[in-house]
Scaffold this motif. Structure first.
Motif, PDB file in Angstrom:
ATOM      1  N   LEU A 160      -5.832  12.363  -0.406  1.00  0.00           N
ATOM      2  CA  LEU A 160      -5.845  11.212  -1.303  1.00  0.00           C
ATOM      3  C   LEU A 160      -5.108  11.518  -2.607  1.00  0.00           C
ATOM      4  N   ARG A 161      -5.292  12.725  -3.105  1.00  0.00           N
ATOM      5  CA  ARG A 161      -4.607  13.106  -4.342  1.00  0.00           C
ATOM      6  C   ARG A 161      -3.087  13.018  -4.171  1.00  0.00           C
ATOM      7  N   ARG A 162      -2.606  13.550  -3.055  1.00  0.00           N
ATOM      8  CA  ARG A 162      -1.167  13.514  -2.801  1.00  0.00           C
ATOM      9  C   ARG A 162      -0.689  12.116  -2.425  1.00  0.00           C
ATOM     10  N   GLY A 163      -1.454  11.442  -1.564  1.00  0.00           N
ATOM     11  CA  GLY A 163      -1.039  10.133  -1.079  1.00  0.00           C
ATOM     12  C   GLY A 163      -1.002   9.063  -2.156  1.00  0.00           C
ATOM     13  N   LEU A 164      -1.935   9.166  -3.119  1.00  0.00           N
ATOM     14  CA  LEU A 164      -1.996   8.173  -4.201  1.00  0.00           C
ATOM     15  C   LEU A 164      -1.171   8.597  -5.408  1.00  0.00           C
ATOM     16  N   GLY A 165      -0.535   9.732  -5.331  1.00  0.00           N
ATOM     17  CA  GLY A 165       0.317  10.168  -6.430  1.00  0.00           C
ATOM     18  C   GLY A 165      -0.441  10.625  -7.647  1.00  0.00           C
ATOM     19  N   LEU A 182       0.833  -1.190   0.000  1.00  0.00           N
ATOM     20  CA  LEU A 182       0.000   0.000   0.000  1.00  0.00           C
ATOM     21  C   LEU A 182       0.873   1.247   0.000  1.00  0.00           C
ATOM     22  N   CYS A 183       0.448   2.248  -0.757  1.00  0.00           N
ATOM     23  CA  CYS A 183       1.215   3.500  -0.800  1.00  0.00           C
ATOM     24  C   CYS A 183       0.655   4.548   0.148  1.00  0.00           C
ATOM     25  N   PHE A 184      -0.545   4.298   0.735  1.00  0.00           N
ATOM     26  CA  PHE A 184      -1.186   5.346   1.530  1.00  0.00           C
ATOM     27  C   PHE A 184      -2.326   4.747   2.335  1.00  0.00           C
ATOM     28  N   GLN A 185      -2.584   5.335   3.519  1.00  0.00           N
ATOM     29  CA  GLN A 185      -3.763   4.973   4.311  1.00  0.00           C
ATOM     30  C   GLN A 185      -4.432   6.252   4.814  1.00  0.00           C
ATOM     31  N   ALA A 212     -22.104  22.909   5.862  1.00  0.00           N
ATOM     32  CA  ALA A 212     -21.307  23.650   6.841  1.00  0.00           C
ATOM     33  C   ALA A 212     -19.892  23.860   6.306  1.00  0.00           C
ATOM     34  N   GLU A 213     -19.341  25.027   6.590  1.00  0.00           N
ATOM     35  CA  GLU A 213     -18.008  25.338   6.084  1.00  0.00           C
ATOM     36  C   GLU A 213     -16.973  24.334   6.573  1.00  0.00           C
ATOM     37  N   VAL A 214     -17.075  23.909   7.831  1.00  0.00           N
ATOM     38  CA  VAL A 214     -16.091  22.965   8.356  1.00  0.00           C
ATOM     39  C   VAL A 214     -16.219  21.623   7.658  1.00  0.00           C
ATOM     40  N   SER A 215     -17.423  21.222   7.275  1.00  0.00           N
ATOM     41  CA  SER A 215     -17.605  19.970   6.542  1.00  0.00           C
ATOM     42  C   SER A 215     -17.014  20.072   5.144  1.00  0.00           C
ATOM     43  N   ARG A 216     -17.201  21.225   4.507  1.00  0.00           N
ATOM     44  CA  ARG A 216     -16.601  21.417   3.183  1.00  0.00           C
ATOM     45  C   ARG A 216     -15.074  21.360   3.279  1.00  0.00           C
ATOM     46  N   ARG A 217     -14.542  21.915   4.364  1.00  0.00           N
ATOM     47  CA  ARG A 217     -13.096  21.888   4.549  1.00  0.00           C
ATOM     48  C   ARG A 217     -12.605  20.461   4.792  1.00  0.00           C
ATOM     49  N   MET A 218     -13.367  19.693   5.541  1.00  0.00           N
ATOM     50  CA  MET A 218     -12.999  18.307   5.802  1.00  0.00           C
ATOM     51  C   MET A 218     -12.947  17.506   4.505  1.00  0.00           C
ATOM     52  N   PHE A 219     -13.943  17.694   3.632  1.00  0.00           N
ATOM     53  CA  PHE A 219     -13.946  16.934   2.386  1.00  0.00           C
ATOM     54  C   PHE A 219     -12.830  17.404   1.464  1.00  0.00           C
ATOM     55  N   ALA A 220     -12.582  18.710   1.425  1.00  0.00           N
ATOM     56  CA  ALA A 220     -11.488  19.223   0.602  1.00  0.00           C
ATOM     57  C   ALA A 220     -10.147  18.656   1.078  1.00  0.00           C
ATOM     58  N   ASP A 221      -9.983  18.545   2.392  1.00  0.00           N
ATOM     59  CA  ASP A 221      -8.748  17.966   2.929  1.00  0.00           C
ATOM     60  C   ASP A 221      -8.637  16.488   2.564  1.00  0.00           C
ATOM     61  N   GLU A 222      -9.769  15.775   2.587  1.00  0.00           N
ATOM     62  CA  GLU A 222      -9.753  14.361   2.202  1.00  0.00           C
ATOM     63  C   GLU A 222      -9.320  14.203   0.748  1.00  0.00           C
ATOM     64  N   LEU A 223      -9.917  15.003  -0.135  1.00  0.00           N
ATOM     65  CA  LEU A 223      -9.536  14.951  -1.543  1.00  0.00           C
ATOM     66  C   LEU A 223      -8.049  15.267  -1.724  1.00  0.00           C
ATOM     67  N   ASP A 224      -7.574  16.303  -1.060  1.00  0.00           N
ATOM     68  CA  ASP A 224      -6.182  16.706  -1.206  1.00  0.00           C
ATOM     69  C   ASP A 224      -5.246  15.618  -0.668  1.00  0.00           C
ATOM     70  N   LEU A 229       4.622  -0.111  14.712  1.00  0.00           N
ATOM     71  CA  LEU A 229       3.968   0.558  13.589  1.00  0.00           C
ATOM     72  C   LEU A 229       4.953   0.912  12.477  1.00  0.00           C
ATOM     73  N   ALA A 230       6.190   0.483  12.605  1.00  0.00           N
ATOM     74  CA  ALA A 230       7.193   0.789  11.590  1.00  0.00           C
ATOM     75  C   ALA A 230       6.849   0.084  10.282  1.00  0.00           C
ATOM     76  N   GLY A 231       7.188   0.722   9.174  1.00  0.00           N
ATOM     77  CA  GLY A 231       6.998   0.103   7.881  1.00  0.00           C
ATOM     78  C   GLY A 231       5.597   0.182   7.324  1.00  0.00           C
ATOM     79  N   LEU A 232       4.709   0.891   7.998  1.00  0.00           N
ATOM     80  CA  LEU A 232       3.350   1.071   7.487  1.00  0.00           C
ATOM     81  C   LEU A 232       3.335   2.194   6.448  1.00  0.00           C
ATOM     82  N   PRO A 233       2.325   2.219   5.591  1.00  0.00           N
ATOM     83  CA  PRO A 233       2.282   3.267   4.568  1.00  0.00           C
ATOM     84  C   PRO A 233       2.018   4.640   5.160  1.00  0.00           C
ATOM     85  N   PRO A 234       2.418   5.704   4.472  1.00  0.00           N
ATOM     86  CA  PRO A 234       2.108   7.061   4.928  1.00  0.00           C
ATOM     87  C   PRO A 234       0.610   7.206   5.223  1.00  0.00           C
ATOM     88  N   ALA A 235       0.317   8.064   6.198  1.00  0.00           N
ATOM     89  CA  ALA A 235      -1.056   8.139   6.700  1.00  0.00           C
ATOM     90  C   ALA A 235      -1.535   9.577   6.799  1.00  0.00           C
TER      91      ALA A 235
END
Length: 315
Positions: free
Chosen positions: A310-315, A182-185, A296-308, A244-250
């Motif tokens: 995953l985008r970075r973590g999955l390359g 796995l490359c990301f969690q 809610a603005e905080v919910s929109r921020r949470m989803f934007a952070d999730e997308l970002d 926890l050593a050797g686990l994928p970036p999180a």
């Protein structure tokens, strides 16, 4: 207790599903409420064509096949990242339909292949059935990467709540069994620790949607015994893992007024100490499941952070 909940979330408190887990009847009622919520949440209309199909994939040894819903961007021209998505629900609730709109949105906005797992639920199927179903789905996705149009070097796992705990456990299993690399969690508000002894877990007995009494019922159902015992597997409760050593970036998210808050923070700290690249987010004024209030603005921020993430973590 009183909680300084984000003002945009307050008007929605009475409209969110009331989940109180005490016995079999209350669990059936909660499952019905969650299923109804999945039917009334706004559907996602993809900006790009996404093919959706549900497949029965080979399950663990001597166990039934596992339903997996695969979301595939229709216009891809090369192999894309792949993501195993594991839904939440306290190990006892939830299904593919409940989280369909969210997973479809991930596949659409990220342009990735997402495989969502319909694992068996406790208490009818306690540990290790749910996590073994998820691991079986991961091995199937990895084996079928070429057929699915997935770049096997960019395969990650993600989950929310109990799904976040299962995602962490799948990452541990993949490392320890020499399974798919796995490359990301992505661990969203994860349920990780059956010992129920953090400050947030001890104190938050009446928080919205999820609280200590629900957590006790959740872990008892999942483990098939009282939580907190000496012999609980780290593949059931990843907070129990000593290495926890050797686990994928999180990427780990937590909500302020959530009994699971402190176990998520502690797991992120331990990942960092083990040399695993990790990012941690704590969202103020939020509670477990508050992201259901998508406006809610905080919910929109949470989803934007999730997308970002995953985008970075999955390359």
């Amino acid at each position: 207790m009183t909680y300084a909940i984000d003002p945009e979330l307050l008007p929605w408190l009475d409209m969110l599903p009331a989940v109180t887990l005490t016995d079999h009847d209350s669990l059936l009622a909660a499952r019905s409420s969650i299923a109804q919520l999945g039917r009334i949440l706004p559907a996602h209309e993809p900006a790009n064509p996404v093919e959706v199909r549900t497949i029965a994939v080979p399950g663990p040894s001597d166990a039934p096949d596992v339903p997996v819903r695969v979301y595939t961007p229709a216009n891809r021209t090369a192999a894309v990242p792949g993501l195993l998505y594991i839904h939440g629900g306290g190990f006892v609730m939830g299904d593919l339909d409940t989280f369909d709109a969210h997973v479809l949105r991930l596949a659409d906005e990220l342009g990735i292949v997402v495989a969502s797992v319909d694992y068996r639920l406790a208490p009818e199927h306690p540990f290790p059935a749910p996590v073994e179903d998820c691991y079986a789905a991961l091995t199937w996705v990895a084996a079928k990467a070429d057929e699915l149009g997935i770049d096997p070097a960019r395969l990650g796992v993600a989950g929310e709540s109990a799904g976040g705990g299962l995602a962490a456990a799948v990452a541990l299993l993949a490392r320890d069994r020499g399974g798919p690399r796995l490359c990301f969690q992505y661990l969203g508000i994860p349920e990780l620790d059956d010992r129920l002894d953090t400050p947030s877990m001890r104190d938050y007995t009446d928080t919205p949607v999820w609280h200590r009494p629900n957590a006790i019922h959740s872990w008892t159902s999942y483990l098939g015994t009282e939580p907190g015992g000496p012999d609980v597997s780290p593949y059931a409760a990843p907070a129990r893992a000593t290495d926890l050593a050797g686990l994928p970036p999180a990427f780990v998210t937590t909500c302020q007024f959530d009994p699971l808050r402190d176990e998520g923070i502690a797991y992120a700290q331990r990942l960092a100490h083990a040399g695993v690249p990790v990012e941690l987010r704590l969202y103020p004024g939020t509670f477990h499941g508050s992201s259901m209030v998508e406006t809610a603005e905080v919910s929109r921020r949470m989803f934007a952070d999730e997308l970002d993430a995953l985008r970075r973590g999955l390359g």
